[in-house]
Design a protein around this motif. Structure first.
Motif, PDB file in Angstrom:
ATOM      1  N   GLU A  32       0.794  -1.231   0.000  1.00 58.83           N
ATOM      2  CA  GLU A  32       0.000   0.000   0.000  1.00 58.83           C
ATOM      3  C   GLU A  32       0.830   1.286   0.000  1.00 58.83           C
ATOM      4  O   GLU A  32       0.313   2.360  -0.251  1.00 58.83           O
ATOM      5  CB  GLU A  32      -0.989   0.006   1.167  1.00 58.83           C
ATOM      6  CG  GLU A  32      -0.376  -0.024   2.555  1.00 58.83           C
ATOM      7  CD  GLU A  32      -0.318  -1.440   3.141  1.00 58.83           C
ATOM      8  OE1 GLU A  32      -0.188  -2.412   2.364  1.00 58.83           O
ATOM      9  OE2 GLU A  32      -0.376  -1.567   4.376  1.00 58.83           O
ATOM     10  N   ASN A  78       2.912  -8.536  -1.288  1.00 61.29           N
ATOM     11  CA  ASN A  78       2.096  -8.139  -0.144  1.00 61.29           C
ATOM     12  C   ASN A  78       0.868  -7.429  -0.727  1.00 61.29           C
ATOM     13  O   ASN A  78       1.050  -6.462  -1.460  1.00 61.29           O
ATOM     14  CB  ASN A  78       2.923  -7.171   0.725  1.00 61.29           C
ATOM     15  CG  ASN A  78       2.160  -6.669   1.936  1.00 61.29           C
ATOM     16  OD1 ASN A  78       1.024  -7.037   2.165  1.00 61.29           O
ATOM     17  ND2 ASN A  78       2.790  -5.799   2.702  1.00 61.29           N
ATOM     18  N   PRO A  79      -0.357  -7.856  -0.503  1.00 64.75           N
ATOM     19  CA  PRO A  79      -0.837  -8.786   0.523  1.00 64.75           C
ATOM     20  C   PRO A  79      -1.223 -10.186   0.033  1.00 64.75           C
ATOM     21  O   PRO A  79      -1.832 -10.926   0.796  1.00 64.75           O
ATOM     22  CB  PRO A  79      -2.118  -8.083   0.996  1.00 64.75           C
ATOM     23  CG  PRO A  79      -2.695  -7.517  -0.273  1.00 64.75           C
ATOM     24  CD  PRO A  79      -1.488  -7.147  -1.122  1.00 64.75           C
ATOM     25  N   TRP A 221      -3.983 -14.615   2.096  1.00 63.52           N
ATOM     26  CA  TRP A 221      -4.884 -13.639   1.472  1.00 63.52           C
ATOM     27  C   TRP A 221      -6.222 -14.318   1.194  1.00 63.52           C
ATOM     28  O   TRP A 221      -6.270 -15.323   0.472  1.00 63.52           O
ATOM     29  CB  TRP A 221      -4.269 -13.152   0.160  1.00 63.52           C
ATOM     30  CG  TRP A 221      -5.096 -12.240  -0.692  1.00 63.52           C
ATOM     31  CD1 TRP A 221      -5.530 -12.485  -1.967  1.00 63.52           C
ATOM     32  CD2 TRP A 221      -5.528 -10.905  -0.390  1.00 63.52           C
ATOM     33  NE1 TRP A 221      -6.205 -11.400  -2.463  1.00 63.52           N
ATOM     34  CE2 TRP A 221      -6.221 -10.410  -1.507  1.00 63.52           C
ATOM     35  CE3 TRP A 221      -5.401 -10.073   0.743  1.00 63.52           C
ATOM     36  CZ2 TRP A 221      -6.788  -9.135  -1.553  1.00 63.52           C
ATOM     37  CZ3 TRP A 221      -5.960  -8.801   0.701  1.00 63.52           C
ATOM     38  CH2 TRP A 221      -6.637  -8.342  -0.433  1.00 63.52           C
ATOM     39  N   GLY A 232     -13.870  -8.750   8.107  1.00 60.14           N
ATOM     40  CA  GLY A 232     -12.869  -8.040   8.909  1.00 60.14           C
ATOM     41  C   GLY A 232     -13.452  -7.633  10.256  1.00 60.14           C
ATOM     42  O   GLY A 232     -12.807  -7.800  11.299  1.00 60.14           O
ATOM     43  N   THR A 236     -12.387  -8.780  14.093  1.00 60.94           N
ATOM     44  CA  THR A 236     -12.098  -7.790  15.134  1.00 60.94           C
ATOM     45  C   THR A 236     -12.942  -8.084  16.373  1.00 60.94           C
ATOM     46  O   THR A 236     -12.441  -8.043  17.502  1.00 60.94           O
ATOM     47  CB  THR A 236     -12.386  -6.361  14.621  1.00 60.94           C
ATOM     48  OG1 THR A 236     -11.646  -6.183  13.418  1.00 60.94           O
ATOM     49  CG2 THR A 236     -11.977  -5.304  15.632  1.00 60.94           C
ATOM     50  N   ARG A 243      -5.971  -7.552   8.381  1.00 63.79           N
ATOM     51  CA  ARG A 243      -5.902  -6.346   7.563  1.00 63.79           C
ATOM     52  C   ARG A 243      -6.970  -6.455   6.481  1.00 63.79           C
ATOM     53  O   ARG A 243      -6.934  -7.374   5.659  1.00 63.79           O
ATOM     54  CB  ARG A 243      -4.510  -6.228   6.940  1.00 63.79           C
ATOM     55  CG  ARG A 243      -4.273  -4.972   6.164  1.00 63.79           C
ATOM     56  CD  ARG A 243      -4.250  -3.775   7.101  1.00 63.79           C
ATOM     57  NE  ARG A 243      -4.438  -2.553   6.343  1.00 63.79           N
ATOM     58  CZ  ARG A 243      -3.433  -1.792   5.920  1.00 63.79           C
ATOM     59  NH1 ARG A 243      -2.204  -2.115   6.190  1.00 63.79           N
ATOM     60  NH2 ARG A 243      -3.677  -0.700   5.228  1.00 63.79           N
ATOM     61  N   THR A 244      -7.920  -5.516   6.511  1.00 70.27           N
ATOM     62  CA  THR A 244      -9.045  -5.582   5.566  1.00 70.27           C
ATOM     63  C   THR A 244      -8.831  -4.602   4.425  1.00 70.27           C
ATOM     64  O   THR A 244      -8.498  -3.441   4.655  1.00 70.27           O
ATOM     65  CB  THR A 244     -10.352  -5.225   6.311  1.00 70.27           C
ATOM     66  OG1 THR A 244     -10.495  -6.111   7.411  1.00 70.27           O
ATOM     67  CG2 THR A 244     -11.549  -5.361   5.389  1.00 70.27           C
ATOM     68  N   VAL A 250      -9.007  -9.911   2.581  1.00 71.57           N
ATOM     69  CA  VAL A 250      -8.530  -9.746   3.950  1.00 71.57           C
ATOM     70  C   VAL A 250      -7.202 -10.486   4.067  1.00 71.57           C
ATOM     71  O   VAL A 250      -7.080 -11.626   3.622  1.00 71.57           O
ATOM     72  CB  VAL A 250      -9.561 -10.327   4.960  1.00 71.57           C
ATOM     73  CG1 VAL A 250      -8.991 -10.378   6.366  1.00 71.57           C
ATOM     74  CG2 VAL A 250     -10.844  -9.502   4.934  1.00 71.57           C
ATOM     75  N   ARG A 251      -6.217  -9.806   4.642  1.00 73.11           N
ATOM     76  CA  ARG A 251      -4.921 -10.447   4.851  1.00 73.11           C
ATOM     77  C   ARG A 251      -4.816 -10.836   6.317  1.00 73.11           C
ATOM     78  O   ARG A 251      -5.047 -10.011   7.195  1.00 73.11           O
ATOM     79  CB  ARG A 251      -3.801  -9.457   4.503  1.00 73.11           C
ATOM     80  CG  ARG A 251      -2.400 -10.074   4.574  1.00 73.11           C
ATOM     81  CD  ARG A 251      -1.328  -9.014   4.404  1.00 73.11           C
ATOM     82  NE  ARG A 251      -1.304  -8.134   5.550  1.00 73.11           N
ATOM     83  CZ  ARG A 251      -0.695  -6.944   5.571  1.00 73.11           C
ATOM     84  NH1 ARG A 251      -0.059  -6.489   4.511  1.00 73.11           N
ATOM     85  NH2 ARG A 251      -0.720  -6.210   6.655  1.00 73.11           N
ATOM     86  N   SER A 253      -2.250 -12.477   9.146  1.00 73.82           N
ATOM     87  CA  SER A 253      -0.868 -12.875   9.432  1.00 73.82           C
ATOM     88  C   SER A 253      -0.862 -14.220  10.131  1.00 73.82           C
ATOM     89  O   SER A 253      -1.786 -14.551  10.865  1.00 73.82           O
ATOM     90  CB  SER A 253      -0.188 -11.840  10.327  1.00 73.82           C
ATOM     91  OG  SER A 253      -0.042 -10.643   9.608  1.00 73.82           O
TER      92      SER A 253
END
Ligand SMILES: *Cc1c(COP(=O)(O)O)cnc(C)c1O
Length: 302
Positions: A32, A78-79, A221, A232, A236, A243-244, A250-251, A253
């Protein structure tokens, strides 16, 4: 050339080659920060869509014009976590004019396990317009200390050195990076653990019908399209940070095994509740997903 993280080196690179009206080509979606660094350098961004989450190198080569000063290739990306094969990169470089720099951003290099994947370092000899970026922020776990490096032809590096901020890498960061190189075996053992977990989590997701490209980084991913934002928020709400990228995916980790299990449980629950299978599949083949669409075989309670 060493810098305060590979982002600082990327910024130096873009600022060095970016005259008004010049172009930088990169895939999208990718890291990004590329568009931001391109804007700051006054360069026009030329974004080439990924195909199945991977770089479309022939299409990227097609977009190189007289105005193109730089091509950024995030490898692994990435991502999405995909890698470009060595032969593809070779073909791409053969089509790139020597006046256009190509930067391979290998921030996740240590996590790649694909035999056909290539490090740009092997290709640099034959292509003086190629530079490779690496970092101590990911596999070495030193993100907060800010050290990255760029490897390239001495003539290119000499020019870049004129444009970078001097004394940017602190003495502490330098010592940490050198110490990390000395401890490589131990540090990279952690990477192996992540790679094993990455396979386990992806296998579990695929078995449950998710569409997840094979990843060569420390994340997966999930191509959720319009359902991304909702998923996302669901994560949460379960205390899981993902990571949305709304409308895209959505990524997630790869963490410790127990964290990954929590994520797998949350995603399975989301599927059951939302009956999202059709959505996950929308653009894709049906194949192993079919059973999820049949409630009596999924163990649904409601
Ligand atoms: C994390 C990351 C970087 C660089 O991080 P630094 O901490 O500045 O070294 C560069 N590229 C990509 C694709 C990344 O994900």
């Amino acid at each position: 050339m060493v810098g305060a993280g590979s982002i600082a080196l990327l910024q130096t690179l873009l600022q060095s080659v970016g005259d008004p009206g010049s172009e930088v080509v990169y895939a999208w979606r990718s890291f990004e920060l590329y568009p931001i660094l391109a804007d700051l350098a006054g360069m026009r961004s030329v974004r080439v869509p990924l195909v199945e989450g991977a770089h479309d190198l022939p299409a990227m080569a097609d977009r190189i014009t007289d105005a193109t000063r730089l091509v950024l290739i995030c490898n692994p990306n990435n991502p999405t976590g995909t890698v470009a094969a060595r032969e593809e990169l070779r073909k791409f470089l053969a089509r790139t004019p020597p006046t256009c720099l190509v930067a391979l951003d290998e921030a996740y290099y240590e996590y790649a396990r694909e035999p056909t994947a290539s490090s740009g370092l092997e290709l640099g000899e034959a292509h003086p317009n190629l530079v490779v970026l690496r970092t101590f922020s990911k596999a070495y776990g030193l993100a907060g200390l800010r050290v990255g490096y760029l490897v390239g032809d001495p003539r290119v590096v000499e020019q870049l050195r004129k444009a970078c901020l001097v004394y940017a890498v602190s003495g502490v960061a330098q010592q940490a990076a050198v110490a990390a190189l000395g401890l490589e075996d131990q540090l990279l053992h952690r990477v192996d653990v992540t790679v094993t977990e990455r396979r386990r989590v992806r296998d579990a997701l695929v078995a449950h019908g998710w569409d997840v490209p094979v990843s060569h980084a420390n994340f997966l991913w999930l191509r959720l399209g319009d359902a991304s934002a909702e998923f996302g928020r669901w994560c949460t709400g379960k205390g899981i940070a993902v990571r949305t990228f709304p409308g895209e995916g959505v990524r997630v980790s790869i963490g410790r095994a127990e964290d990954n299990d929590a994520f797998l449980a949350a995603s399975a629950e989301w599927c059951r509740r939302e009956q999202r299978v059709a959505l996950i599949n929308s653009a894709k083949k049906v194949g192993p997903y079919e059973w999820l669409a049949q409630p009596d075989q999924t163990g649904r309670e409601d």
